[in-house]
Design an enzyme around this catalytic site. Structure first.
Site, PDB file in Angstrom:
ATOM      1  N   THR A   1       0.736  -1.061   0.200  1.00 38.36           N
ATOM      2  CA  THR A   1       0.419  -0.358   0.202  1.00 38.36           C
ATOM      3  C   THR A   1       0.650   1.110   0.530  1.00 38.36           C
ATOM      4  OG1 THR A   1      -1.410  -1.112   1.658  1.00 38.36           O
ATOM      5  CG2 THR A   1      -2.012   1.074   1.248  1.00 38.36           C
TER       6      THR A   1
ATOM      7  N   PHE B   1      -3.403   4.649  10.734  1.00 37.56           N
ATOM      8  CA  PHE B   1      -5.161   4.079  10.299  1.00 37.56           C
ATOM      9  C   PHE B   1      -5.520   4.930  11.865  1.00 37.56           C
ATOM     10  CE2 PHE B   1      -3.156  -0.870  10.938  1.00 37.56           C
ATOM     11  CZ  PHE B   1      -2.632  -0.830   9.689  1.00 37.56           C
TER      12      PHE B   1
END
Length: 717
Positions: A170, A541
């Site tokens: 990612t 996150f």
């Protein structure tokens, strides 16, 4: 130039027209130049009066025509050189909350791959289209752009991960989207092809995630262009050849064996090219099959493979634990030739490693021939070349050697090629993909490639194995960390795939983060062993607090990182990785003192010890008697000067997955040592490392489905 004014017609053939790229025909009879003299694809410029409606060409016309010819030739030459990119990036429609990966992928409309190829300077005859969104790129591009300077070379590695993975793919995609779509810098991502083992097992696919993905993600994760299937076919053909050869040698006399190996075809008996090569290796210079003595026939026909030394295993691209130990040859037709064997997962095949490390078709063919599959009863190595299968393996791999071109969600180019795991193989995408991409991006561009698992595994092998094979020098390392993984290393509860995260991972806990940064510091130190600048990318996150993010970046910089940057590419695409891209650009201009960790001339055991102590932090190593015996054998056979590819758990710096943080004082056990001679490395197995993963209680496949009406895939991630 072909003209009867300067060369008699009969001597035109001497001009070596078949080597010319541009042919200018000045003859009044252009048909006198046979087409067979000119190679396909040659540009032909005719000055014939036939093209001027039969008019007589006066001197001024000739001058104009010659001037036009020069201009046309210059334009043709320029077309063969580097082409400036004219890339149209795709816009993202960001949603909150962020949808599933497959929903995001499906919502974007990718460019046709032939359009993408043209945008980045590929010629039409350098691209082989597979459907609408994938294409193979031919290796001829390397010859065309051989004088083009390389771009900057960036490696993405990581800290020791949780079983969930920390987002290196990612980050890789987010970084190239930021560089190209937001900073207008040419960039290429080079990724590995995912194995179907984890795709249907625990970890899922490997196309990235959120708004930093390769698209279409289902095509990326499922089959792609069939490279892994080609590897499986080639690997298992060789495995079948080994057992069949042993059977035939066990059941036939020298004469019968020789007559079948060198049969009479249409009244003529002759050796094949690979058989002639075997004769030369045996010191037999004869080429007439009828002239060999009985002793020479015996030497040629019998490989005398010792079944107990066979190291070549069958493979399948599925996590199938019940194939870890099998018995082959139980049918009556195999005449009692029964032996224990095993299956490995396909990406652990040496042929996969060769695909990832090869530099050309010729190099791949030579490497395939060198693969050692067993020893004979005298203790000498038996190779694929001895079995006569090298050419067939090369044929099966002829398309797989070409990298596959795809694109990111923002329309920037990606190469997908090769897919070795980093814990049981060397864990990096192909040398060829990197080399082609480095030419295409131009001198000021960036190629971003990714090494599997933690820096102690994938990055170490990238430097010591891949860079030795390619001759390329990396400009910067991006080290990916997450607050989640750092909390685990700081003493947090176990992280288990499929189970909800404990509150320690979803609530702020600065002490756990601070304690866990020891692993990040160790991985920075490992990077510094190789003399390359390191930028830490904190993959953010939504549960990470600002204080936790600031703490990680502060500790990373204090520990020697050139910079440390929080990244939001998962939720914001390339825009969320712009600061990372800017840091990478600055770091790539820093002084680079790249060096290998060890000299190849050191003994095998000493090279293993250096990796264990300097990278893993072990006190020492301990070889089993079987491992020591193999080391002695490989050294005696002349394979001692190869680099080392450790097969070790990715879940700890040590050999024990449950030991997090930075373990110390441990003795690293080497249970076995194998040799991948074609790939070019020695392959020690640490502890109880398995080369065939298993399925968990609830695999990913429970969620994967196909809509029979729309034919859309569901549940991939």
């Amino acid at each position: 130039v072909a003209s009867e004014h300067f060369w008699p017609k009969k001597k035109l053939e001497c001009l070596s027209l078949n080597h010319a790229d541009v042919v200018i025909v000045g003859s009044t009879k252009p048909d006198d130049v046979p087409v067979s003299w000119i190679k396909p694809g040659t540009t032909i410029i005719s000055c014939s009066h036939d093209l001027l409606s039969g008019e007589v060409i006066v001197q001024d016309d000739v001058s104009i025509l010659q001037s036009n010819m020069v201009k046309n030739t210059e334009r043709w030459i320029q077309s063969q050189q580097y082409r400036k990119w004219d890339l149209r990036c795709l816009k993202l429609q960001l949603l909150s909350p962020v949808p599933s990966d497959i929903e995001i992928s499906r919502a974007q409309s990718p460019k046709a791959v032939d359009v993408l190829a043209k945008e980045i300077g590929l010629l039409t005859d350098e691209v082989e289209i597979y459907g609408q969104t994938k294409a193979k790129v031919r290796l001829s591009l390397l010859e065309r752009l051989k004088d083009q300077p390389d771009g900057k070379y960036v490696l993405v590695a990581g800290i020791t991960p949780t079983p969930l993975g920390e987002g290196k793919s990612t980050v890789t995609i987010g970084l190239v989207q930021a560089l190209t779509a937001h900073l207008n810098i040419n960039s290429f991502a080079c990724l590995r092809q995912p194995s179907q083992g984890p795709t249907f097992g625990v970890k899922g696919g490997a196309a990235g995630g959120g708004y930093a993905q390769v698209i279409p993600m289902e095509e990326f994760n499922l089959h792609l262009t069939g490279d892994i299937h080609a590897i499986t076919a080639a690997n298992n053909l060789l495995a079948a050849a080994i057992d069949a050869r042993i059977l035939h040698e066990n059941t036939q006399s020298d004469k019968a064996l020789y007559n079948r190996l060198v049969p009479v075809v249409n009244g003529v008996r002759g050796f094949s090219a690979i058989q002639l090569a075997r004769l030369r290796r045996l010191g037999i210079s004869k080429t007439d099959p009828g002239s060999l003595t009985e002793e020479e026939i015996h030497k040629f026909a019998r490989l005398d493979i010792d079944p107990s030394t066979i190291t070549w295993q069958r493979v399948v691209d599925t996590n199938d634990r019940f194939l870890r130990k099998i018995t082959v040859g139980q049918a009556n037709t195999e005449k009692g030739f029964v032996r224990q064997a095993q299956f490995d997962i396909a990406v652990a095949s040496e042929i996969m490693a060769i695909l990832a490390l090869t530099t050309s078709l010729q190099d791949m063919k030579e490497r395939l021939g060198k693969m050692v599959v067993a020893n004979d009863k005298k203790g000498e190595p038996v190779t694929a070349e001895d079995l006569g299968v090298t050419g067939a393996l090369a044929v099966l791999m002829k398309d797989a050697i070409k990298p596959t071109l795809m694109q990111t969600l923002e329309g920037t180019p990606v190469f997908v090629h090769a897919g070795p795991f980093a814990n049981i193989a060397h864990g990096n995408s192909s040398v060829l993909a990197d080399k082609i991409a480095l030419k295409l991006v131009g001198e000021k561009g960036f190629v971003v490639t990714e090494a599997g698992f933690g820096a102690d595994i994938g990055m170490e092998k990238f430097f010591n194995i891949k860079c030795r094979a390619s001759g390329l020098i990396p400009s910067v390392v991006v080290l990916v960390a997450t607050v989640r993984a750092l909390k685990m290393h700081g003493g947090g509860p176990n992280v288990t795939a499929g189970a909800p995260l404990k509150k320690e991972y979803t609530e702020e806990n600065l002490q756990l983060v601070a304690d866990g940064c020891c692993n990040l510091q160790k991985q920075i130190q490992i990077t510094q062993l190789f003399g390359v600048p390191v930028v830490v990318a904190l993959n953010v996150f939504k549960t990470d607090s600002p204080a936790e993010i600031d703490l990680v970046c502060k500790i990373a910089k204090q520990s020697g990182a050139f910079d440390a940057v929080p990244c939001d590419h998962w939720s914001a695409g390339g825009r969320g990785a712009v600061k990372l891209a800017q840091a990478v650009e600055k770091a790539a201009n820093q002084k680079n003192s790249f060096k290998y960790l060890y000299s190849l001339e050191l003994p095998i055991v000493e090279k293993i010890r250096i990796i264990a102590q300097k990278v893993y932090g072990a006190q020492d190593i301990e070889l089993s008697p079987a491992a020591q015996s193999q080391v002695d054998r490989y050294t005696r056979q002349g394979f001692g000067n190869l680099p080392i590819c450790m097969a070790k758990t990715h879940l700890s710096l040590s050999h024990q997955p449950e030991r997090k943080g930075v373990p110390t004082g441990f003795i690293l056990p080497i249970s076995d040592v194998r040799a991948s001679i074609g790939a070019g490395f020695i392959y020690p197995l640490v502890g109880t490392m398995s080369t065939m993963p298993g399925l968990p209680t609830r695999p990913c496949f429970y969620d994967i489905d196909l809509d029979p009406i729309t034919e859309q895939v569901k549940g991939l991630f």
